[in-house]
Structure formats: C-alpha cells, structure tokens
Design a protein around this motif. Structure first.
Motif, PDB file in Angstrom:
ATOM      1  N   ALA A  18     -31.007 -14.825  26.542  1.00 11.09           N
ATOM      2  CA  ALA A  18     -31.149 -14.301  27.896  1.00 11.09           C
ATOM      3  C   ALA A  18     -29.803 -13.855  28.452  1.00 11.09           C
ATOM      4  O   ALA A  18     -29.751 -13.086  29.413  1.00 11.09           O
ATOM      5  CB  ALA A  18     -31.768 -15.362  28.809  1.00 11.09           C
ATOM      6  N   GLU A  19     -28.704 -14.326  27.850  1.00 11.30           N
ATOM      7  CA  GLU A  19     -27.368 -14.037  28.363  1.00 11.30           C
ATOM      8  C   GLU A  19     -26.618 -13.005  27.529  1.00 11.30           C
ATOM      9  O   GLU A  19     -25.871 -12.194  28.063  1.00 11.30           O
ATOM     10  CB  GLU A  19     -26.555 -15.336  28.416  1.00 11.30           C
TER      11      GLU A  19
ATOM     12  N   ARG B 162     -20.115 -20.938  27.034  1.00 11.13           N
ATOM     13  CA  ARG B 162     -20.008 -19.781  27.930  1.00 11.13           C
ATOM     14  C   ARG B 162     -18.549 -19.453  28.234  1.00 11.13           C
ATOM     15  O   ARG B 162     -18.154 -18.283  28.268  1.00 11.13           O
ATOM     16  CB  ARG B 162     -20.781 -20.054  29.220  1.00 11.13           C
TER      17      ARG B 162
ATOM     18  N   HIS C 102     -24.140 -24.757  26.296  1.00  9.17           N
ATOM     19  CA  HIS C 102     -23.575 -25.376  27.497  1.00  9.17           C
ATOM     20  C   HIS C 102     -22.403 -24.543  28.015  1.00  9.17           C
ATOM     21  O   HIS C 102     -22.037 -23.510  27.424  1.00  9.17           O
ATOM     22  CB  HIS C 102     -23.165 -26.828  27.230  1.00  9.17           C
TER      23      HIS C 102
ATOM     24  N   THR D  88     -32.209 -19.639  25.919  1.00 11.53           N
ATOM     25  CA  THR D  88     -31.100 -19.464  26.861  1.00 11.53           C
ATOM     26  C   THR D  88     -30.029 -18.513  26.352  1.00 11.53           C
ATOM     27  O   THR D  88     -29.623 -17.594  27.081  1.00 11.53           O
ATOM     28  CB  THR D  88     -30.484 -20.830  27.217  1.00 11.53           C
TER      29      THR D  88
END
Length: 400
Positions: free
Chosen positions: A283-284, A241, A237, A280
C-alpha cells in the motif's frame, strides 16, 4: 460398513494425496486413516515429530511457539513440500490413482492437551492445510477440565479427520461434541495466481502495488533505477519506513521493498502469511515477491541495484556458516554480487544491547568493499519485528 468406515473410505477416494504430520496430540487420526483399506490412495506419509528437537528438524528451525496457528501452518507447508518432492520422484503413483499434480497437500496439527502436570495456558489445537491454491487453518480452544487426556485425544482425532475431509471435498462429517465455552476460529486464504506461480516455481518474481499484481517467469529486472529494501516485514514497522525514506535521500533513487517467499533455513511462506505481510508494504511502495533466498539470487534478479540492509543482515552475509562453512564459497558469492554491479547501504542496528555498524564488524574485505554506511547520527531506530512479535505474544499469553 460402519459410519466411520464409510467416512474414511470417502476420504481415501477423494482425488487428493497428502503428507500428514502432528505434534502434541492427534495421532489417532493417523491410525484411523491407516486402519481402513485404501490409505495408499491418499496417504503419502504420516509423521509425529513429538520432541522439540524433532519438531525443529521438521521445520528446519525452532518455532517461536510449539502450539500456535503459525507453527501449524509451517508444519503443513513443510509437509506440502515433502508431498511435492515425493510426487515428483514417483509420478507413476500419481498416475495410478488419477491424481492431478495440483491435488497434493500438507496437513498438520499441533496440540496442547491435558497432561500429567498443570498447564497455565488453554487446552487447544491448531489444524492447517497447505496446497497449491490455498492455506486453511482451524484453531479450537477447548474447555479445560471437562475431558480426560484420552477423551481430548479422541476429540482431536475426529476433528483432524473432519478437517481433512472438508478440505478434500468430502461432504460428510463425523459427529463431535462442542461445549458452550469452546471457541472455533477458522482462517482461509485463497491464493491469487501470481502467488500460486511463485510457490510452484513457475514464476520467479511478482510485483504488487496498491492492489495491482504482475509476474515474471524469470529475472532479471532490467531497470536499475531503483534501490531495494529486502525484509521479512513480519511486521513492517517505522524502522523499515525510515530506512526507505533515508535511502531515497541518500541515493537519489526510489526505494522498493522485496520479500522472498523462500528461506534457506525455514519452509516457504504460506498464503495466509503472505496476505498479512503484503498488505501494508504494497500500500506504501512497490513490493517485489521473489524466490530469492540469498543475496546472490537477489542480485541476479536486480542487477546493478543497491540493497538497503541492517548491520545484522550484513553480518550474516559475511558469515561462512551460510556457505556450508566454506569461506571460499562465500568469497565466490561476493564476487558474483560485485560482478552484477550491486552494493549495500548499511544501517546500524541494536544487537545484544550494543549498536553495531560496519566499523564494529569484522567483515570480509570483499564484502566491506561493497558497503557504504549510514552513520548513527543520521539513523538510529531500535525497533525490530522480532521484538514486536514477542511483545504481542506476551500480551496474548497474559490474557489467557
């Protein structure tokens, strides 16, 4: 022989051995498997942890919801671990029946069926299979009021046997009645080789970034030109980040994620869980998958790095209960982390309606010496994965 007898014999003759567990219903499948000759070829153990405390003991923690696909998967993973341990201790059994080491499984069912009191939610059951190469689930929502408890039990028993047969490679199936309003939801995850190696313990580390994956048979990761944000990411979430972004600014180093498949208090993550949690974050940023259940193990894999943690995590690291209630063992672990050159960058967290920081915690001196605090003025995000999951679960229940 009857159709059922032939069917059960085919399951017993399949090249699989497994531990089977069920709660809330499904025990007729166990009795059917043991009713016909040949069960010693396939059934290693069968268990019915029916009471909530018994289920918590099986899972080594209380599940968020007793009857859910997630709980079925955790039950199957716990069963798979028991099957692996049993096979390792009794290799002669596997050899006698010509079963490959990879052909063992955990099979689970958790059910919410007709009872002697009204039920608000749906009548349903969740089945799960866990083996070295895959995780499979079937969720079946029954039409309420059309079957008695006894009839639902028989229905679930047949469904478990069919599920077990399908996963074992048996082509035949028992006939089951399905009403028009009944919903069947299958889920399946074939594991890439890196995940299989992690679960088997033949690899200790794997990394993934934007679809690329690699493994390391053992640590450590030599480069210290990174910081590590460890988490369960269930889900990732904006709080995670923000921590990663601020950590990069604070330390002047790239921040990478770390997710362990092992947990000192729970079964390992299954492959469906991994697929959901990996997508997720990877991917970052670079995401490390490890078998490190404690920060001592993480420090061995990543010597010299700074770990980004929430204040709730640093509080747990200092608690003796995670070291068999022995402060001396805790201090030895902290000494090892310090010797490996690791530190902690701590972010405040909301806990029981108060915002906690290092200053509000009574950390052991050895741990406090390894910590740097990000002030509340620089970071304050009260999101948590637990709150997000609770909100999602309540929304699902309101739709039922």
């Amino acid at each position: 022989m009857s159709q059922t007898a032939d069917f059960i014999e085919a399951i017993h003759q399949a090249p699989w051995q497994y531990v089977l567990t069920c709660t809330g219903g499904g025990s007729l499948a166990i009795s059917e498997l043991l009713r016909y000759p040949g069960a010693s070829r396939s059934v290693l153990e069968a268990s019915v942890p029916y009471a909530s405390g018994a289920l918590a003991s099986w899972l080594r923690s209380h599940p968020e919801q007793a009857c859910s696909a997630e709980t079925a998967r955790k039950m199957a993973m716990a069963a798979y671990q028991r099957a692996r341990n049993w096979q390792a201790a009794h290799p002669q059994n596997r050899a006698a029946f010509h079963v490959e080491p990879s052909s063992i499984a955990g099979v689970a069912a958790t059910c919410s069926l007709a009872s002697n009191r009204p039920k608000r939610g749906s009548h349903r059951f969740h089945l799960a299979w866990q083996s070295a190469d895959r995780t499979a689930v079937e969720t079946v929502t029954l039409q309420k009021g059309v079957r008695s408890r006894e009839e639902e039990e028989k229905h679930v028993g047949k469904w478990i046997l069919n599920f077990l047969a399908k996963q074992s490679g048996v082509s035949s199936q028992l006939p089951v009645e399905i009403f028009p309003d009944e919903v069947i939801q299958p889920e399946f995850q074939q594991a890439p080789s890196a995940w299989q190696s992690l679960l088997a313990g033949t690899a200790q580390l794997a990394w993934t970034r934007r679809g690329l994956t690699g493994t390391l048979s053992r640590g450590p990761v030599r480069s210290t030109n990174r910081a590590i944000l460890s988490g369960s990411f269930n889900p990732l979430h904006d709080g995670h980040r923000e921590m990663a972004q601020l950590g990069e600014e604070w330390l002047g180093l790239p921040v990478e994620y770390e997710l362990t498949i092992c947990n000192a208090e729970k079964p390992p993550l299954d492959f469906l869980d991994l697929a959901q949690r990996v997508a997720t974050p990877s991917a970052e940023r670079t995401l490390w998958l490890t078998r490190a259940a404690t920060f001592v193990e993480k420090a061995r894999y990543f010597p010299g790095v700074t770990f980004l943690v929430g204040a709730d995590t640093i509080k747990r690291i200092g608690q003796p209960r995670f070291y068999h209630d022995q402060p001396l063992l805790r201090d030895e672990a902290l000494d090892k982390i310090a010797t490996l050159g690791c530190r902690f960058l701590v972010f405040g967290r909301l806990d029981d309606r108060s915002f906690i920081t290092i200053e509000s915690l009574s950390l052991p001196p050895k741990l406090a010496a390894l910590c740097d605090q990000v002030p509340e003025s620089a970071f304050r995000n009260d999101l948590s994965s637990t709150k997000i999951r609770r909100s999602e679960r309540e929304s699902e229940q309101n739709l039922q």
